[in-house]
Design a protein around this motif. Sequence first.
Motif, mmCIF file in Angstrom:
data_model
loop_
_atom_site.group_PDB
_atom_site.id
_atom_site.type_symbol
_atom_site.label_atom_id
_atom_site.label_comp_id
_atom_site.label_asym_id
_atom_site.label_seq_id
_atom_site.Cartn_x
_atom_site.Cartn_y
_atom_site.Cartn_z
ATOM 1 N N PRO A 86 -109.876 7.712 39.861
ATOM 2 C CA PRO A 86 -109.651 6.702 40.650
ATOM 3 C C PRO A 86 -108.606 6.589 41.772
ATOM 4 N N ALA A 87 -107.653 6.949 41.169
ATOM 5 C CA ALA A 87 -106.375 7.265 42.222
ATOM 6 C C ALA A 87 -106.639 8.087 43.210
ATOM 7 N N LEU A 88 -107.265 9.317 42.613
ATOM 8 C CA LEU A 88 -107.499 10.394 43.564
ATOM 9 C C LEU A 88 -108.867 10.073 44.591
ATOM 10 N N ILE A 89 -109.627 9.312 44.220
ATOM 11 C CA ILE A 89 -110.653 8.985 45.240
ATOM 12 C C ILE A 89 -109.995 7.864 46.311
ATOM 13 N N VAL A 90 -109.294 7.025 45.804
ATOM 14 C CA VAL A 90 -108.583 6.111 46.625
ATOM 15 C C VAL A 90 -107.744 6.986 47.855
ATOM 16 N N LEU A 91 -107.146 7.938 47.239
ATOM 17 C CA LEU A 91 -105.944 8.835 48.385
ATOM 18 C C LEU A 91 -106.746 9.571 49.209
ATOM 19 N N ALA A 92 -107.795 10.099 48.746
ATOM 20 C CA ALA A 92 -108.826 10.888 49.630
ATOM 21 C C ALA A 92 -109.677 10.184 50.581
ATOM 22 N N ALA A 93 -109.946 8.892 50.408
ATOM 23 C CA ALA A 93 -110.736 8.001 51.237
ATOM 24 C C ALA A 93 -109.688 7.474 52.198
ATOM 25 N N VAL A 94 -108.416 7.360 52.059
ATOM 26 C CA VAL A 94 -107.341 6.742 52.671
ATOM 27 C C VAL A 94 -107.070 7.891 53.933
ATOM 28 N N LEU A 95 -106.877 9.129 53.417
ATOM 29 C CA LEU A 95 -106.611 10.267 54.298
ATOM 30 C C LEU A 95 -107.633 10.494 55.167
ATOM 31 N N LEU A 96 -108.929 10.357 54.698
ATOM 32 C CA LEU A 96 -109.962 10.645 55.489
ATOM 33 C C LEU A 96 -110.073 9.767 56.632
ATOM 34 N N ALA A 97 -109.961 8.128 56.254
ATOM 35 C CA ALA A 97 -109.787 7.250 57.271
ATOM 36 C C ALA A 97 -108.547 7.325 58.217
#
Length: 673
Positions: A86-97
């Motif tokens: 969960p936390a890793l998915i959020v990190l990846a999504a934020v960085l891509l955004a």
Amino acid sequence: MSLDIFAPTAGAQAFRRDINGLRAWAVTAVVLYHFGLAGFDGGFVGVDMFFVVSGFLMTGIIGKGLQRGDFSLWNFYLARARRILPALIVLAAVLLAVGWFFLMPKEYEMLGGHARRTLLFASNLRYLQESGYFDNDAHEKWLLHSWSLSVEWQFYLLLPVLLLAVWRLFPGRRAMVLVHVLLLLVSFCICVALTSSEPPKAFYLLQSRAWEFLAGGLLFLFAESLRLSARIRLALEWLGLLSIVCAVVFLDSSSRWPGWLALVPCIGTLSVLLARREASPWTGNAVAQWLGTRSYSIYLWHWPLVAGLAYCERLNSLAWVLSALFATLLLGQLSYALVEVPARRGLHGLAPRWAVAALLLAIFPPLLAAAWIRETDGFPQRLPAAVGAIEAQADNRNPRQDECLDKGATCTFGGPSIEALIVGDSHADAVVTAAQAALPGSQQGIRFRAAPLCLPVFGAHEVEKKHAAPCLALKRSLKAELADASSDVPVIVINRTSVYAMGYNETFEGEETGRPLVFFSLPADRASPEYLEEFRRHYLATACEIAGHRPLFLMRPIPEMAIDVPHSMAKAMLIGAPREISITLAEYHARHAFVWGLQDEAHEQCGARILNPLPYLCDDKACHASRNGRPLYADDDHLSEYGNRLLVPMFAKAFASMHKEGVALAQRRKEAR
């Protein structure tokens, strides 16, 4: 690093405050090291500490489950995924955004690739192919720290399968201990061997890191029922913490890592685990417990902030670093409170199949976005037109580069009447079209022969073996050209000569700066006086041999900017901080004094003529990397097709002098008859 080693572990074994405190020590060491704070030069050992703790906990979970007879491989993997993803998915999504707005196309494309590999737990293999963890360009990789997550997940995939198979064949602790010992010894031997021969593999691969996990697991198997006196436990804790502190303080990025030296923090961690002093003021205090509980999220978010400071060139500012450290703690807390805890509770309350479905549903969008970013080459259309125009100069190169440089073909630029032969390396390729543009007539042409990283000096051997064969072919071609007595076509030599003698002055594919790229008798680590004298002899001998057959022109070195010009200018414009890139004349001459001296000697001894690009690229104080807001370079040292046009007058003067000499030579031959 996974949540399993950062957050309280429930169920399989009781929560231990000393382990939570060890997490705090480890994450503090890593974070302060990455932010470059003095005294933490060896803080990267925090990763090794985490590996040991993770092995201890995972072997405990698996071993106790096997003993109880209720161990489930499926539930083990699902539990790990609930904690990590969960936390890793959020990190990846934020960085891509965020990257959509602030990254150049190549950077964004690279982030997309790294995000995909990170979410699939294979980023360590990707980073192994790119460059070393300690290289300067590490700060360009926003998810570089995910390599350890990938190594851990790979360990998690294999360990339970192995232990389950061993348990079914040979039930009992003894077989598990034997397997741990054997695999630990094999992995440690691989680690030591690779650290000496191929350090990046030793750093990134599971087979050279597994011994750290296995050491933790072995400790669990031996120490679960061990009872030690309070005095011994205190001594073990002090010994362990002292070992960790020594590793953090006295090691640095130049240390051969991991190798034998990794024993220091690993033994220290094992000692603290064995001491089991849960009321210790060093690991049990409130600060350590707060950091330990949130250490996974702190670890996840700290590196993008480090990379962000480096991106904005603020990593050397103490005020910015301190602000980023505060932001690390804040983001760590928010991620823990808003992502980790709710996800853990929510997924734990779902049936296994629904928990898997929820995780797959969450991971799919960033994986799809990452793949799309890769396929669209970073989607350059998202950038403002002015930024895109500057970035595009990176591709404004010789349109025949693939044919004439990379494939090493002998090419003709211009008409069939050959006026000169240009030989050299990629710097020759970067300016040959300017020489063509300077030819007096449309029927006149230039014969061109170049090879990547090739110094056309007879007797020179390339350190990079992959460039040796093309360069040898070029030198043989030059020899054959000189042997043709019927031709008097002048030879123009254009090279990045200083790099062969003095080494790179910028980071290039992980290569060491200051290391010569050619040798004559033995490879040299540095440009010693003895090496430079040997270089001088061979250079002058080659120049005089060429000049004995043909008119010889030597071009002075092109100014080297040491940073990627179009990328840096475009990035600065994108973040609202336009910059002017240049080097002073003093910096130029400090870099190229040796080569200038060689060329002057060739002029005096052999009559070689000198082509000097400085009057066209520099003023009386500095050499500039752009003109009218447009880059003159395609990278840090190669002129673009726009920039090389500034040298057309220099080549025009050279061709005019060649013409005069040709007329004079023809007249002398006529008079001789």
